[in-house]
Design a protein around this motif. Structure first.
Motif, PDB file in Angstrom:
ATOM      1  N   ASP A 169       8.502   1.117 -10.190  1.00  0.00           N
ATOM      2  CA  ASP A 169       8.551  -0.177  -9.521  1.00  0.00           C
ATOM      3  C   ASP A 169       9.178  -1.267 -10.383  1.00  0.00           C
ATOM      4  OD1 ASP A 169       6.490  -0.451 -11.338  1.00  0.00           O
ATOM      5  OD2 ASP A 169       5.064  -1.288  -9.904  1.00  0.00           O
ATOM      6  N   ALA A 175      11.881  -6.631   1.758  1.00  0.00           N
ATOM      7  CA  ALA A 175      10.822  -5.813   2.375  1.00  0.00           C
ATOM      8  C   ALA A 175      10.160  -4.903   1.342  1.00  0.00           C
ATOM      9  CB  ALA A 175      11.384  -4.987   3.529  1.00  0.00           C
ATOM     10  N   ARG A 176      10.941  -4.381   0.392  1.00  0.00           N
ATOM     11  CA  ARG A 176      10.379  -3.497  -0.637  1.00  0.00           C
ATOM     12  C   ARG A 176       9.630  -4.289  -1.706  1.00  0.00           C
ATOM     13  NH1 ARG A 176      10.219  -1.432   2.815  1.00  0.00           N
ATOM     14  NH2 ARG A 176      11.538   0.132   3.755  1.00  0.00           N
ATOM     15  N   ASP A 220       7.959  -7.086  -0.838  1.00  0.00           N
ATOM     16  CA  ASP A 220       6.760  -7.459  -0.089  1.00  0.00           C
ATOM     17  C   ASP A 220       5.753  -6.325   0.014  1.00  0.00           C
ATOM     18  OD1 ASP A 220       7.849  -9.977   0.269  1.00  0.00           O
ATOM     19  OD2 ASP A 220       8.461  -9.614   2.353  1.00  0.00           O
ATOM     20  N   ASP A 221       6.233  -5.089   0.166  1.00  0.00           N
ATOM     21  CA  ASP A 221       5.295  -3.966   0.319  1.00  0.00           C
ATOM     22  C   ASP A 221       4.872  -3.365  -1.025  1.00  0.00           C
ATOM     23  OD1 ASP A 221       7.322  -2.171  -0.473  1.00  0.00           O
ATOM     24  OD2 ASP A 221       7.648  -1.385   1.547  1.00  0.00           O
ATOM     25  N   GLN A 258       6.705  -1.869  -3.369  1.00  0.00           N
ATOM     26  CA  GLN A 258       7.490  -0.784  -3.960  1.00  0.00           C
ATOM     27  C   GLN A 258       8.324  -1.269  -5.140  1.00  0.00           C
ATOM     28  OE1 GLN A 258       9.556   1.984  -1.398  1.00  0.00           O
ATOM     29  NE2 GLN A 258       8.197   1.495   0.308  1.00  0.00           N
TER      30      GLN A 258
END
Length: 77
Positions: free
Chosen positions: A29, A58-59, A61-62, A64
């Motif tokens: 990460d 989006a990655r 935020d999640d 990753q």
């Protein structure tokens, strides 16, 4: 853990014609990316980085992507 191929594809899709290299620097990460994109011509470095971050938001935020170090530039003429 981020999928490096997916991250590269997200950036390439957001910046057509770009050349993108993504590396993992530990834990899956903490990443770095080198992005050369024609869209960066005339853009400040901050705006270039904002464009890349927008592509992978989006990655981030999640969870990753925890950290993403960037080197960006327009192609040389």
């Amino acid at each position: 853990m981020a999928d490096l191929d997916e991250i590269r594809a997200l950036i390439e899709n957001a910046l057509p014609g770009s050349a993108v290299e993504v590396k993992d620097h530990g834990g899956g990460d903490h990443l770095s990316a080198v992005v050369v994109a024609p869209q960066f011509e005339g853009m400040s470095r901050i705006d270039q980085h904002k464009a890349v971050y927008a592509a992978v938001q989006a990655r981030i935020d999640d969870g990753q992507i925890h950290a993403l170090a960037l080197k960006t530039r327009a192609p040389e003429a």
